[in-house]
Design a protein around this motif. Structure first.
Motif, PDB file in Angstrom:
ATOM      1  N   VAL A  15      50.983 -40.966 -14.705  1.00 19.42           N
ATOM      2  CA  VAL A  15      50.812 -39.751 -15.130  1.00 19.42           C
ATOM      3  C   VAL A  15      49.758 -39.261 -14.001  1.00 19.42           C
ATOM      4  O   VAL A  15      48.584 -39.355 -13.835  1.00 19.42           O
ATOM      5  N   PRO A  19      46.668 -39.199  -4.771  1.00 22.74           N
ATOM      6  CA  PRO A  19      46.636 -40.569  -4.130  1.00 22.74           C
ATOM      7  C   PRO A  19      46.368 -41.835  -4.788  1.00 22.74           C
ATOM      8  O   PRO A  19      47.001 -42.834  -4.429  1.00 22.74           O
ATOM      9  N   ALA A  20      45.674 -41.687  -5.945  1.00 20.86           N
ATOM     10  CA  ALA A  20      45.529 -42.961  -6.870  1.00 20.86           C
ATOM     11  C   ALA A  20      46.815 -43.513  -7.337  1.00 20.86           C
ATOM     12  O   ALA A  20      47.264 -44.886  -7.148  1.00 20.86           O
ATOM     13  N   GLU A  45      54.227 -35.467 -12.410  1.00 22.64           N
ATOM     14  CA  GLU A  45      53.054 -34.282 -11.687  1.00 22.64           C
ATOM     15  C   GLU A  45      53.353 -33.095 -12.330  1.00 22.64           C
ATOM     16  O   GLU A  45      54.362 -32.418 -12.358  1.00 22.64           O
ATOM     17  N   LEU A  55      43.937 -31.022  -3.781  1.00 24.99           N
ATOM     18  CA  LEU A  55      43.009 -30.323  -2.533  1.00 24.99           C
ATOM     19  C   LEU A  55      41.825 -31.345  -2.583  1.00 24.99           C
ATOM     20  O   LEU A  55      41.570 -31.897  -3.422  1.00 24.99           O
ATOM     21  N   SER A  56      41.529 -31.265  -1.324  1.00 26.75           N
ATOM     22  CA  SER A  56      40.315 -32.301  -0.690  1.00 26.75           C
ATOM     23  C   SER A  56      39.786 -31.445   0.180  1.00 26.75           C
ATOM     24  O   SER A  56      40.050 -30.423   0.800  1.00 26.75           O
ATOM     25  N   ALA A  58      39.639 -32.734   4.010  1.00 26.67           N
ATOM     26  CA  ALA A  58      39.544 -34.017   3.618  1.00 26.67           C
ATOM     27  C   ALA A  58      39.076 -35.075   4.780  1.00 26.67           C
ATOM     28  O   ALA A  58      40.201 -34.995   5.648  1.00 26.67           O
ATOM     29  N   ALA A 189      39.893 -35.800 -11.675  1.00 25.93           N
ATOM     30  CA  ALA A 189      38.571 -35.569 -12.272  1.00 25.93           C
ATOM     31  C   ALA A 189      38.805 -34.597 -13.445  1.00 25.93           C
ATOM     32  O   ALA A 189      39.768 -33.607 -13.531  1.00 25.93           O
ATOM     33  N   VAL A 307      37.175 -29.421  -8.936  1.00 24.75           N
ATOM     34  CA  VAL A 307      36.014 -30.292  -9.419  1.00 24.75           C
ATOM     35  C   VAL A 307      36.397 -31.781  -8.814  1.00 24.75           C
ATOM     36  O   VAL A 307      37.280 -32.269  -8.694  1.00 24.75           O
ATOM     37  N   VAL A 308      35.396 -32.364  -8.577  1.00 29.86           N
ATOM     38  CA  VAL A 308      35.086 -33.514  -8.158  1.00 29.86           C
ATOM     39  C   VAL A 308      33.985 -34.171  -8.976  1.00 29.86           C
ATOM     40  O   VAL A 308      33.063 -33.726  -9.584  1.00 29.86           O
ATOM     41  N   LYS A 340      33.431 -39.151  -0.801  1.00 30.55           N
ATOM     42  CA  LYS A 340      34.679 -39.718  -0.464  1.00 30.55           C
ATOM     43  C   LYS A 340      35.361 -40.408  -1.814  1.00 30.55           C
ATOM     44  O   LYS A 340      34.927 -41.184  -2.353  1.00 30.55           O
ATOM     45  N   GLY A 341      36.603 -39.944  -1.985  1.00 30.43           N
ATOM     46  CA  GLY A 341      37.205 -40.352  -3.332  1.00 30.43           C
ATOM     47  C   GLY A 341      38.840 -40.691  -3.137  1.00 30.43           C
ATOM     48  O   GLY A 341      39.253 -41.270  -4.006  1.00 30.43           O
TER      49      GLY A 341
END
Ligand SMILES: Cc1cc2nc3c(=O)[nH]c(=O)nc-3n(C[C@H](O)[C@H](O)[C@H](O)COP(=O)(O)OP(=O)(O)OC[C@H]3O[C@@H](n4cnc5c(N)ncnc54)[C@H](O)[C@@H]3O)c2cc1C
Length: 558
Positions: A15, A19-20, A45, A55-56, A58, A189, A307-308, A340-341
């Motif tokens: 879900v 990237p994860a 998605e 959005l990052s 990055a 997040a 948000v992060v 960095k995430g």
């Protein structure tokens, strides 16, 4: 469950298309192939296309990508630029000072500058190529449970074709129940499904609560002749102006391909000043002579916000329950001091995939099997990265010299600082009541930009440049529990801060000219899905839910 809706069953359901989950899905297919096993895997998605909500910054640390795909360049990874040098600047009101050294966590040698949106599209293309069923435009709106009420068996996607009044229109299509042996939640997040299911699943018990930062970002097209190209550093970070030292946050400018730059400002939501306006601060950052010099002659191509979650190791939830796992930013997989995430999220997805393979070979999808993922996490490099920032955001939420003291001590003790487990107030609890002085200060502080509709754009033009669209005739996806509170207690105490923390101008207070009565006006179609309102509202009076699948921003280069 007892549902009469259409059902589709898969072995594994991811879900969220960040990237994860994409790294997780790719790794899972690779492991299954190596074992000669056929798996039915789906990914949903909520954006209308893959990458539309990505959005990052990055800067990408390639560590996880290298493990997933050693020849990622050969596979066409969309790298904008390699980092050729880092620089950290302290900005004063008009001046700037380049720091003589860059702190260890912010050194990005060997990293790449990417657009997350493009990167996600590329990963999705590869995932489809190996047989992952990708459904963009489908939002998960409800977690489905088995008969025991505790085992996750899938998610329900949102209904399409409901009117504002909640009644079915002629084009009504009911949501589908997507069932799976394992559901992997990678919603990013402040995931809305995980948020609603957290209590029932009890995954945050005993954890420190999450803290957040909101980032507003633009990609700017520069003229061919610009000072940025050829400079010794193309990975710039700034602190000081405009937020000062009491509000944590800072800016970045990264060089991209084709004379473009990525520019953004992150503001920690632990801020106290009720009159602080996130968008206005972003404009002040851009307007600083140093930043303005870098981007002069440019044109904003795209803008957005997100948000992060920066809370670190002690905010990581229980990573699996019966039938479900939690990866990426949803599970607080973030290295806070280095901002960095992406690679940490990817690695968490990959570790989850390894556990899923094991659970499939045992045909056991219960918590005790899926929790192997937590063990893999604890013994991998991922834990070390998340652990190093275990107290960072909590220290950063302190004010003035105390903040510098804690952060300095953490720097030399690898994240420990004074206490092993520091806590901070919830972001919704940090605002101070407004005073007449604070009101006057904000009048002087804001509203002095020369918007030129090209390089300096107002909020509504920013929304336009985010390519955000929502069907107007649908139930409002922003649930304001008590609208009366907004124009009474919240207005009197904090002057309705939603009108300033929302970067999309979703919330407005209207005053009736004759009666002087105030009314909250919502513009949900402007919503950038950043989720700041769900976090920062001082009365927790706003709940963000998914609108119709396919609605929201349409990012392509952020
Ligand atoms: C301004 C900013 C700058 C950053 N800079 C950097 C950087 O330079 N380097 C770095 O490594 N990291 C950086 N990060 C952090 C990084 O972007 C995140 O940690 C990372 O993207 C998290 O990946 P994820 O897959 O967990 O979630 P996300 O990338 O957030 O993806 C989640 C996806 O799930 C979808 N989704 C959510 N809920 C649902 C639902 N219910 N149904 C269907 N779909 C859903 C969303 O639309 C989204 O596409 C930055 C973040 C921000 C905001």
């Amino acid at each position: 469950m007892g549902s009469t809706r259409e059902q589709i069953a898969f072995d594994v359901l991811f879900v969220g298309g960040g990237p994860a989950n994409l790294a997780g899905a790719l790794h899972l297919m690779e492991l299954a192939k190596a074992k000669g096993q056929q798996l039915e895997v789906a990914l949903i998605e909520k954006g209308d296309a893959m990458g539309a909500h990505a959005l990052s910054g990055a800067v990408l640390n390639p560590r996880a990508l290298q493990e997933l795909m050693p020849d990622y360049r050969g596979a066409g990874c969309p790298i904008e630029k390699d980092v050729r040098g880092d620089a950290l600047y302290f900005l004063t009101g008009r001046g700037h000072y380049r720091m003589p050294f860059v702190p260890k966590h912010m050194r990005n040698e060997g990293c790449h500058i990417i657009s997350l949106s493009r990167f996600v599209r590329w990963l999705a293309h590869l995932a489809e190529g190996v047989g992952v069923n990708i459904f963009a435009g489908f939002a998960g709106t409800e977690v489905l449970y088995g008969e025991d009420g505790k085992t996750v068996v899938g998610v329900r996607t949102g209904d399409k074709g409901l009117g504002k009044d909640g009644k079915a229109k002629s084009n009504f299509e009911p949501g589908i129940d997507v069932l799976a042996k394992v559901t992997v939640f990678g919603e990013g997040a402040r995931g809305s499904l995980v948020g609603s299911a957290a209590k029932r699943l009890n995954i945050f018990a005993g954890r420190v609560h999450q803290t957040y930062e909101t980032g507003i970002k633009e990609v700017i097209q520069l003229p061919e002749k610009n000072d940025f190209a050829g400079s010794d550093a193309n990975d710039l970070h700034m602190f000081g102006y405009p937020l000062g030292l009491s509000t944590h946050g800072g800016g970045f400018v990264y060089e991209m391909a084709d004379n473009r730059v990525a520019l953004g400002l992150l503001t920690a939501l632990s801020y106290q000043a009720p009159m602080l306006d996130l968008y206005e601060e972003f404009m002040r950052f851009k307007g600083h002579p140093f930043v303005r010099g870098i981007i002069r002659g440019g044109r904003v191509m795209e803008q957005g916000a997100r948000v992060v979650g920066s809370g670190g190791y002690f905010t990581v939830p229980k990573l699996a329950v019966n039938g479900a796992m939690f990866v990426g930013a949803t599970a607080s997989m973030f290295n806070a001091p280095s901002l960095k995430g992406i690679h940490t999220s990817m690695k968490s997805g990959m570790l989850a995939a390894e556990t899923i393979m094991e659970s499939i070979s045992r045909d056991n999808f219960k918590e005790e099997t899926l929790l192997q993922y937590q063990d893999l996490f604890e013994s991998s490099w991922l834990k070390q990265e998340v652990y190093v920032g275990r107290n960072y955001a909590q220290a950063a939420s302190k004010k003035g010299p105390l903040k510098l003291f804690h952060l300095g001590l953490q720097y030399i003790t690898d994240g420990r600082g004074v206490f092993e487990k520091m806590s901070a107030l919830k972001d919704s609890k940090t605002l101070k009541p407004v005073t007449p002085e604070a009101f006057d200060r904000s009048e002087r502080r804001y509203g002095h930009h020369d918007y030129d509709s090209t390089l300096f754009v107002d909020k509504l033009t920013g929304v336009y440049l985010s390519k955000t669209h929502h069907l107007e005739d649908q139930p409002c996806h922003l649930v304001v529990h008590d609208p009366h509170l907004c124009v009474t207690t919240c207005y009197e105490t904090y002057r309705s801060p939603c009108t300033r923390f929302c970067p999309g101008n979703v919330y407005e207070i209207e005053v009736d000219e004759t009666t002087q009565e105030k009314r909250l006006k919502l513009n949900p179609s402007n919503c950038l899905h950043c989720k700041t309102c769900d976090i920062k509202d001082p009365y927790a009076n706003i709940t963000w839910t998914c609108p119709e699948g396919g609605d929201g921003p349409g990012y392509t280069v952020l």
